[in-house]
Design a protein around this motif. Sequence first.
Motif, PDB file in Angstrom:
ATOM      1  N   ASN A   1       0.814  -1.222   0.000  1.00 62.93           N
ATOM      2  CA  ASN A   1       0.000   0.000   0.000  1.00 62.93           C
ATOM      3  C   ASN A   1       0.846   1.271   0.000  1.00 62.93           C
ATOM      4  OD1 ASN A   1      -2.325  -1.511  -0.097  1.00 62.93           O
ATOM      5  ND2 ASN A   1      -2.827  -1.280   2.070  1.00 62.93           N
ATOM      6  N   THR A   2       2.119   1.143   0.349  1.00 63.67           N
ATOM      7  CA  THR A   2       3.004   2.315   0.302  1.00 63.67           C
ATOM      8  C   THR A   2       3.431   2.626  -1.131  1.00 63.67           C
ATOM      9  OG1 THR A   2       5.049   1.051   0.574  1.00 63.67           O
ATOM     10  CG2 THR A   2       3.893   1.724   2.583  1.00 63.67           C
ATOM     11  N   LYS A   3       3.295   1.628  -2.000  1.00 57.70           N
ATOM     12  CA  LYS A   3       3.678   1.814  -3.402  1.00 57.70           C
ATOM     13  C   LYS A   3       2.478   1.781  -4.347  1.00 57.70           C
ATOM     14  CE  LYS A   3       8.281  -0.217  -2.815  1.00 57.70           C
ATOM     15  NZ  LYS A   3       9.232  -1.256  -3.260  1.00 57.70           N
ATOM     16  N   ASN A   4       1.280   1.680  -3.796  1.00 56.62           N
ATOM     17  CA  ASN A   4       0.069   1.588  -4.617  1.00 56.62           C
ATOM     18  C   ASN A   4       0.192   0.483  -5.667  1.00 56.62           C
ATOM     19  OD1 ASN A   4      -0.760   3.836  -3.182  1.00 56.62           O
ATOM     20  ND2 ASN A   4      -1.559   4.903  -4.974  1.00 56.62           N
ATOM     21  N   THR A   5       0.683  -0.656  -5.250  1.00 61.49           N
ATOM     22  CA  THR A   5       0.966  -1.730  -6.186  1.00 61.49           C
ATOM     23  C   THR A   5       0.466  -3.072  -5.651  1.00 61.49           C
ATOM     24  OG1 THR A   5       2.921  -0.570  -7.020  1.00 61.49           O
ATOM     25  CG2 THR A   5       2.774  -2.916  -7.493  1.00 61.49           C
ATOM     26  N   VAL A   6      -0.075  -3.871  -6.556  1.00 65.68           N
ATOM     27  CA  VAL A   6      -0.452  -5.239  -6.235  1.00 65.68           C
ATOM     28  C   VAL A   6       0.353  -6.165  -7.140  1.00 65.68           C
ATOM     29  CG1 VAL A   6      -2.433  -5.241  -7.828  1.00 65.68           C
ATOM     30  CG2 VAL A   6      -2.379  -6.833  -5.899  1.00 65.68           C
ATOM     31  N   TYR A   7       0.704  -7.328  -6.610  1.00 67.33           N
ATOM     32  CA  TYR A   7       1.567  -8.262  -7.323  1.00 67.33           C
ATOM     33  C   TYR A   7       0.877  -9.613  -7.482  1.00 67.33           C
ATOM     34  CZ  TYR A   7       4.990  -4.837  -5.691  1.00 67.33           C
ATOM     35  OH  TYR A   7       5.668  -3.673  -5.415  1.00 67.33           O
ATOM     36  N   LEU A   8       1.327 -10.339  -8.485  1.00 63.55           N
ATOM     37  CA  LEU A   8       0.899 -11.723  -8.639  1.00 63.55           C
ATOM     38  C   LEU A   8       2.145 -12.535  -8.985  1.00 63.55           C
ATOM     39  CD1 LEU A   8      -1.584 -13.613  -8.612  1.00 63.55           C
ATOM     40  CD2 LEU A   8      -1.611 -13.416 -11.116  1.00 63.55           C
ATOM     41  N   GLN A   9       2.625 -13.279  -8.010  1.00 60.86           N
ATOM     42  CA  GLN A   9       3.755 -14.168  -8.234  1.00 60.86           C
ATOM     43  C   GLN A   9       3.216 -15.484  -8.768  1.00 60.86           C
ATOM     44  OE1 GLN A   9       7.194 -13.699  -7.831  1.00 60.86           O
ATOM     45  NE2 GLN A   9       7.321 -15.715  -8.815  1.00 60.86           N
ATOM     46  N   MET A  10       3.677 -15.878  -9.937  1.00 60.49           N
ATOM     47  CA  MET A  10       3.182 -17.084 -10.596  1.00 60.49           C
ATOM     48  C   MET A  10       4.321 -18.075 -10.745  1.00 60.49           C
ATOM     49  SD  MET A  10       0.709 -15.370 -13.489  1.00 60.49           S
ATOM     50  CE  MET A  10       2.070 -14.751 -14.458  1.00 60.49           C
ATOM     51  N   ASN A  11       4.197 -19.198 -10.094  1.00 55.34           N
ATOM     52  CA  ASN A  11       5.197 -20.261 -10.147  1.00 55.34           C
ATOM     53  C   ASN A  11       4.607 -21.512 -10.784  1.00 55.34           C
ATOM     54  OD1 ASN A  11       6.978 -18.566  -8.702  1.00 55.34           O
ATOM     55  ND2 ASN A  11       6.236 -19.350  -6.740  1.00 55.34           N
ATOM     56  N   SER A  12       5.478 -22.413 -11.184  1.00 52.07           N
ATOM     57  CA  SER A  12       5.056 -23.684 -11.781  1.00 52.07           C
ATOM     58  C   SER A  12       4.028 -23.457 -12.882  1.00 52.07           C
ATOM     59  CB  SER A  12       4.469 -24.601 -10.698  1.00 52.07           C
ATOM     60  OG  SER A  12       5.424 -24.844  -9.678  1.00 52.07           O
ATOM     61  N   LEU A  13       4.344 -22.545 -13.760  1.00 54.29           N
ATOM     62  CA  LEU A  13       3.393 -22.175 -14.805  1.00 54.29           C
ATOM     63  C   LEU A  13       3.138 -23.319 -15.780  1.00 54.29           C
ATOM     64  CD1 LEU A  13       4.597 -18.537 -15.324  1.00 54.29           C
ATOM     65  CD2 LEU A  13       2.249 -19.201 -14.841  1.00 54.29           C
ATOM     66  N   LYS A  14       1.904 -23.357 -16.256  1.00 56.86           N
ATOM     67  CA  LYS A  14       1.456 -24.397 -17.176  1.00 56.86           C
ATOM     68  C   LYS A  14       0.948 -23.741 -18.465  1.00 56.86           C
ATOM     69  CE  LYS A  14      -0.364 -27.008 -13.218  1.00 56.86           C
ATOM     70  NZ  LYS A  14      -1.583 -27.600 -12.619  1.00 56.86           N
ATOM     71  N   PRO A  15       0.923 -24.464 -19.553  1.00 57.43           N
ATOM     72  CA  PRO A  15       0.392 -23.885 -20.798  1.00 57.43           C
ATOM     73  C   PRO A  15      -1.030 -23.347 -20.636  1.00 57.43           C
ATOM     74  CG  PRO A  15       1.587 -25.893 -21.289  1.00 57.43           C
ATOM     75  CD  PRO A  15       1.533 -25.791 -19.790  1.00 57.43           C
ATOM     76  N   GLU A  16      -1.817 -23.973 -19.789  1.00 54.14           N
ATOM     77  CA  GLU A  16      -3.193 -23.508 -19.588  1.00 54.14           C
ATOM     78  C   GLU A  16      -3.274 -22.194 -18.820  1.00 54.14           C
ATOM     79  OE1 GLU A  16      -1.936 -26.553 -18.896  1.00 54.14           O
ATOM     80  OE2 GLU A  16      -2.880 -27.386 -17.067  1.00 54.14           O
ATOM     81  N   ASP A  17      -2.162 -21.708 -18.318  1.00 55.24           N
ATOM     82  CA  ASP A  17      -2.130 -20.388 -17.686  1.00 55.24           C
ATOM     83  C   ASP A  17      -1.980 -19.272 -18.726  1.00 55.24           C
ATOM     84  OD1 ASP A  17      -0.136 -21.822 -15.088  1.00 55.24           O
ATOM     85  OD2 ASP A  17      -2.270 -21.313 -14.978  1.00 55.24           O
ATOM     86  N   THR A  18      -1.758 -19.641 -19.963  1.00 58.35           N
ATOM     87  CA  THR A  18      -1.611 -18.647 -21.022  1.00 58.35           C
ATOM     88  C   THR A  18      -2.882 -17.822 -21.168  1.00 58.35           C
ATOM     89  OG1 THR A  18      -0.014 -19.978 -22.262  1.00 58.35           O
ATOM     90  CG2 THR A  18      -1.273 -18.341 -23.501  1.00 58.35           C
ATOM     91  N   ALA A  19      -2.733 -16.508 -21.068  1.00 61.69           N
ATOM     92  CA  ALA A  19      -3.886 -15.606 -21.111  1.00 61.69           C
ATOM     93  C   ALA A  19      -3.395 -14.168 -21.005  1.00 61.69           C
ATOM     94  CB  ALA A  19      -4.845 -15.898 -19.959  1.00 61.69           C
ATOM     95  N   VAL A  20      -4.322 -13.257 -21.231  1.00 62.50           N
ATOM     96  CA  VAL A  20      -4.072 -11.864 -20.865  1.00 62.50           C
ATOM     97  C   VAL A  20      -4.522 -11.705 -19.416  1.00 62.50           C
ATOM     98  CG1 VAL A  20      -4.628  -9.449 -21.318  1.00 62.50           C
ATOM     99  CG2 VAL A  20      -4.393 -11.071 -23.230  1.00 62.50           C
TER     100      VAL A  20
END
Length: 123
Positions: free
Chosen positions: A74-93
């Motif tokens: 909240n000090t940087k007005n930023t949200v993150y999404l750490q994505m590990n063990s990615l799979k082809p089905e995670d492909t998307a916008v």
Amino acid sequence: QVQLVESGGGLVQTGGSLRLSCAASLRAFSRYAMGWFRQAPGKEREFVAAISLNGGTIHYADSVKGRFTISRDNTKNTVYLQMNSLKPEDTAVYYCAANVGIVTQIDDEYDYWGQGTQVTVSS
């Protein structure tokens, strides 16, 4: 004018990792629950993860539990999404979204949306 700007997308191999960021030009960022959604070609937009105002409540889609982690600064007005063990089905916008008040998995309840960042996972 409210802006949500996603970054960090790209091309990665199966099993790899990416970290998405969403910078928000929101006044009182800490009053907004934040969410991540994704949309693959030919498919409807789907919920990925959401985090409450102070990060105390987090929800994940079953398809990403144990692999993705949502967080916010909240000090940087930023949200993150750490994505590990990615799979082809995670492909998307991937889109981030902001909602005044409660954390929710329902996209219609979000007030502001970013332009999206492409994530492609090769097999």
